[in-house]
Design an enzyme around this catalytic site. Structure first.
Site, mmCIF file in Angstrom:
data_model
loop_
_atom_site.group_PDB
_atom_site.id
_atom_site.type_symbol
_atom_site.label_atom_id
_atom_site.label_comp_id
_atom_site.label_asym_id
_atom_site.label_seq_id
_atom_site.Cartn_x
_atom_site.Cartn_y
_atom_site.Cartn_z
ATOM 1 N N THR A 2 0.808 -1.225 0.000
ATOM 2 C CA THR A 2 0.000 0.000 0.000
ATOM 3 C C THR A 2 0.840 1.273 0.000
ATOM 4 O O THR A 2 0.308 2.360 -0.073
ATOM 5 C CB THR A 2 -0.973 0.025 1.206
ATOM 6 O OG1 THR A 2 -0.250 -0.287 2.395
ATOM 7 C CG2 THR A 2 -2.091 -0.978 1.026
ATOM 8 N N HIS A 56 8.121 0.024 6.064
ATOM 9 C CA HIS A 56 8.426 0.717 7.304
ATOM 10 C C HIS A 56 8.948 -0.327 8.289
ATOM 11 O O HIS A 56 8.978 -1.520 7.985
ATOM 12 C CB HIS A 56 7.213 1.482 7.848
ATOM 13 C CG HIS A 56 5.967 0.658 8.001
ATOM 14 N ND1 HIS A 56 5.812 -0.288 8.986
ATOM 15 C CD2 HIS A 56 4.801 0.647 7.285
ATOM 16 C CE1 HIS A 56 4.621 -0.847 8.886
ATOM 17 N NE2 HIS A 56 3.985 -0.308 7.856
ATOM 18 N N HIS A 104 7.488 -3.759 8.996
ATOM 19 C CA HIS A 104 7.695 -4.884 8.072
ATOM 20 C C HIS A 104 8.977 -5.651 8.376
ATOM 21 O O HIS A 104 9.178 -6.766 7.879
ATOM 22 C CB HIS A 104 7.824 -4.372 6.623
ATOM 23 C CG HIS A 104 6.578 -3.795 6.043
ATOM 24 N ND1 HIS A 104 6.424 -2.451 5.775
ATOM 25 C CD2 HIS A 104 5.408 -4.378 5.675
ATOM 26 C CE1 HIS A 104 5.230 -2.242 5.254
ATOM 27 N NE2 HIS A 104 4.591 -3.385 5.189
ATOM 28 N N LYS A 110 -7.239 -5.126 12.032
ATOM 29 C CA LYS A 110 -7.709 -3.820 11.574
ATOM 30 C C LYS A 110 -9.121 -3.585 12.092
ATOM 31 O O LYS A 110 -9.877 -4.511 12.313
ATOM 32 C CB LYS A 110 -7.741 -3.755 10.041
ATOM 33 C CG LYS A 110 -6.468 -4.199 9.346
ATOM 34 C CD LYS A 110 -5.347 -3.198 9.510
ATOM 35 C CE LYS A 110 -4.184 -3.487 8.577
ATOM 36 N NZ LYS A 110 -3.666 -4.825 8.604
ATOM 37 N N ARG A 116 -9.349 -0.994 4.363
ATOM 38 C CA ARG A 116 -8.298 -0.119 3.860
ATOM 39 C C ARG A 116 -8.637 0.392 2.462
ATOM 40 O O ARG A 116 -9.501 -0.139 1.780
ATOM 41 C CB ARG A 116 -6.957 -0.841 3.845
ATOM 42 C CG ARG A 116 -6.824 -1.909 2.792
ATOM 43 C CD ARG A 116 -5.368 -2.311 2.626
ATOM 44 N NE ARG A 116 -4.797 -2.769 3.870
ATOM 45 C CZ ARG A 116 -4.072 -3.879 3.986
ATOM 46 N NH1 ARG A 116 -3.851 -4.642 2.949
ATOM 47 N NH2 ARG A 116 -3.566 -4.230 5.139
ATOM 48 N N GLN A 169 -5.819 -15.210 0.208
ATOM 49 C CA GLN A 169 -4.487 -15.481 0.758
ATOM 50 C C GLN A 169 -4.231 -16.982 0.815
ATOM 51 O O GLN A 169 -3.126 -17.450 0.529
ATOM 52 C CB GLN A 169 -4.322 -14.868 2.148
ATOM 53 C CG GLN A 169 -2.894 -15.046 2.676
ATOM 54 C CD GLN A 169 -2.633 -14.308 3.975
ATOM 55 O OE1 GLN A 169 -3.184 -13.241 4.212
ATOM 56 N NE2 GLN A 169 -1.795 -14.870 4.820
ATOM 57 N N ASP A 190 -0.769 -12.365 13.894
ATOM 58 C CA ASP A 190 -2.158 -12.044 13.531
ATOM 59 C C ASP A 190 -2.561 -12.688 12.205
ATOM 60 O O ASP A 190 -3.725 -12.637 11.813
ATOM 61 C CB ASP A 190 -2.356 -10.522 13.466
ATOM 62 C CG ASP A 190 -1.465 -9.851 12.421
ATOM 63 O OD1 ASP A 190 -0.412 -10.427 12.065
ATOM 64 O OD2 ASP A 190 -1.814 -8.746 11.964
ATOM 65 N N LYS A 236 2.974 2.217 20.559
ATOM 66 C CA LYS A 236 3.067 1.352 19.388
ATOM 67 C C LYS A 236 4.471 1.358 18.789
ATOM 68 O O LYS A 236 5.046 2.409 18.554
ATOM 69 C CB LYS A 236 2.044 1.795 18.337
ATOM 70 C CG LYS A 236 1.901 0.796 17.199
ATOM 71 C CD LYS A 236 0.656 1.014 16.392
ATOM 72 C CE LYS A 236 0.511 -0.069 15.342
ATOM 73 N NZ LYS A 236 -0.661 0.112 14.501
ATOM 74 N N LYS A 289 6.079 3.683 15.497
ATOM 75 C CA LYS A 289 5.346 4.939 15.301
ATOM 76 C C LYS A 289 6.027 6.061 16.075
ATOM 77 O O LYS A 289 6.525 5.864 17.179
ATOM 78 C CB LYS A 289 3.908 4.802 15.824
ATOM 79 C CG LYS A 289 3.039 3.858 14.993
ATOM 80 C CD LYS A 289 2.506 4.539 13.764
ATOM 81 C CE LYS A 289 1.462 3.665 13.081
ATOM 82 N NZ LYS A 289 0.959 4.284 11.853
ATOM 83 N N THR A 290 6.032 7.249 15.482
ATOM 84 C CA THR A 290 6.468 8.450 16.178
ATOM 85 C C THR A 290 5.337 9.458 16.073
ATOM 86 O O THR A 290 4.289 9.180 15.466
ATOM 87 C CB THR A 290 7.732 9.047 15.528
ATOM 88 O OG1 THR A 290 7.396 9.501 14.204
ATOM 89 C CG2 THR A 290 8.847 8.006 15.427
#
Length: 431
Positions: A40, A45, A48, A82, A86, A178, A199, A234, A237-238
């Site tokens: 996506t 990031h 991953h 989620k 998305r 999947q 997950d 998390k 994340k920032t």
């Protein structure tokens, strides 16, 4: 020769669950495994990275890794973990993202060697795009009952009373798509193992079920834990969002700082997961850190290893030099080596004032630079006092009250750094 991949994951804290027989299966010789990556965005990031590191360890253990770009599944949206559906992407965007991701993955996986365990990149859009809806529900859908699909945790959560929006039919079918990926790779590439985050267990086991029912074979599943931070916030994340591997999205300086600022508890966990350092080296670093925690040996080693791996040795050196500007003994030459993005990252949140470039034509006097033109200091009188006390610097060099700022002082042709004392900074932005 293959080594024990599962044992490697275990001591690194990277194994959450494995289907019975997986370890034994992998010890029988070279096997193929795949892991899916969401396309996506045109960059990975750090969320991953655990999966990518698993693929790399898999290849280092002598096996053949497949990185699957989820072009088709990216058009649907995975309900796992989620709370909402998305955005759907068009094919042009997906292809662009795929190419960008392959380039990043090439820093971890060997796609180009002549060895039989060279990594392969595949995109499930390539085998799903011509698969008609009728063919899919006839050839795949009839083998999995709705009861089986409803029992998955990812589905149950979205259909629970707490979930406001429910779940679309599109997302409900995700596990079938999947699952078919696993069957396709099993039938066409002899891929017997799927890996992913914890997950993904439900989606992965749907694939093993299709391999059993349609392929008449045996598929295996292996998952890693979802990475968390000790303080409950998390991972990855920032305040400004994701920590990306693309230097244009997250500068090497900010990337380095993210790892440098991890807690002691997290650093001890992350150095096993996000570096390839062997156990004896990590154990020695942990011991050394325990004896002098204030030296932050684990954090520095972690940040250095991962910044070099994702970016380069040169980017690491620049990030270390940039880090020392705020807290170390740096010079105006060090400042002028910073590119504009890194300069702005280093001084993010520091007060700024804009002045016209014409102000520098005859030289901007220090009283104007400190007070009258900028408001850095409260008054001209305060500016004079600070200058007399020798506490004012321009671009890290001490100046007197007769100093004038000119174009020669500009960093990247745009900035001048003013400083009072050791920690009070102000940026002049010249327009």
């Amino acid at each position: 020769m293959t080594s024990n991949f599962v044992e490697e994951l275990k001591w690194r804290g990277m194994l959450h669950d494995a289907m019975p027989g997986t370890e034994e299966h992998l010890m029988t010789g070279m096997q193929c495994a795949y892991l899916g990556i969401d396309p996506t965005a045109d960059s990975l990031h750090i969320g991953h990275l655990v999966g990518v590191m698993m693929l790399r360890h898999f290849q280092l253990a002598g096996h053949k890794p497949f990185a699957l770009i989820g072009g088709a599944t990216g058009m649907i949206g995975d309900p796992s973990g989620k709370s909402a559906e998305r955005n759907l992407l068009d094919e042009t965007t997906l292809r662009h993202n795929q190419n960008a991701l392959k380039e990043q993955l090439g820093r971890f996986l060997d796609f180009s060697s002549d060895g039989e365990n060279a990594a392969i990149l595949v995109n499930n859009y390539d085998w799903m795009k011509d698969f008609s809806f009728l063919d899919f529900i006839r050839d795949v859908g009839k083998h999995i009952t709705v009861n089986y699909m409803m029992a998955k945790d990812s589905v149950k959560k979205r259909l629970s009373a707490e979930a406001k929006d429910g779940m679309s039919f599109t997302e409900f079918t995700y596990q079938l798509v999947q699952g078919y990926d696993f069957l396709y790779l099993y039938q066409n590439h002899n891929c017997t193992v799927q890996m992913g985050g914890s997950d993904q267990w439900g989606n992965i086991t749907t694939g093993t079920e299709l391999i059993r029912r349609i392929g008449g074979g045996k598929g295996y599943a292996l998952t890693c834990p979802l990475i968390t931070k000790a303080d409950g916030t998390k991972f990855g994340k920032t305040e400004s969002g994701n920590v990306w591997l693309d230097a244009n999205r997250t500068s090497p300086y900010k990337f380095y700082q993210y790892w440098l600022n991890t807690s002691d508890t997290d650093a001890e966990k992350y150095i096993k997961i996000f570096t390839f350092l062997p156990k004896n080296e990590i154990d020695a670093l942990v011991q050394e850190h325990a004896e002098a925690p204030h030296m932050r040996i684990l954090q520095k080693s972690l940040a250095e290893q991962i910044t070099t791996m994702v970016h380069s040795k040169e980017d690491l050196e620049n990030a270390i030099a940039a880090s020392s500007i705020l807290f170390g003994k740096s010079t105006s030459e060090d400042l002028k080596k910073l590119d504009e993005k890194t300069f702005l990252d280093v001084f993010d949140g520091v007060p700024q004032a804009e002045i016209a470039k014409s102000e520098l034509d005859d030289g901007l006097d220090m009283i104007g630079a400190l007070a009258a033109k900028t408001g850095f200091l409260g008054s001209n009188g305060e500016a004079r006092r600070e200058l007399k006390q020798n506490s004012i610097s321009v671009n890290k060099a001490k100046v007197k009250d007769d100093y004038k700022i000119t174009e020669a002082d500009l960093i990247n042709g745009r900035f001048v750094l003013l400083q009072r004392g050791r920690r009070s900074y102000f940026v002049l932005v010249v327009k």
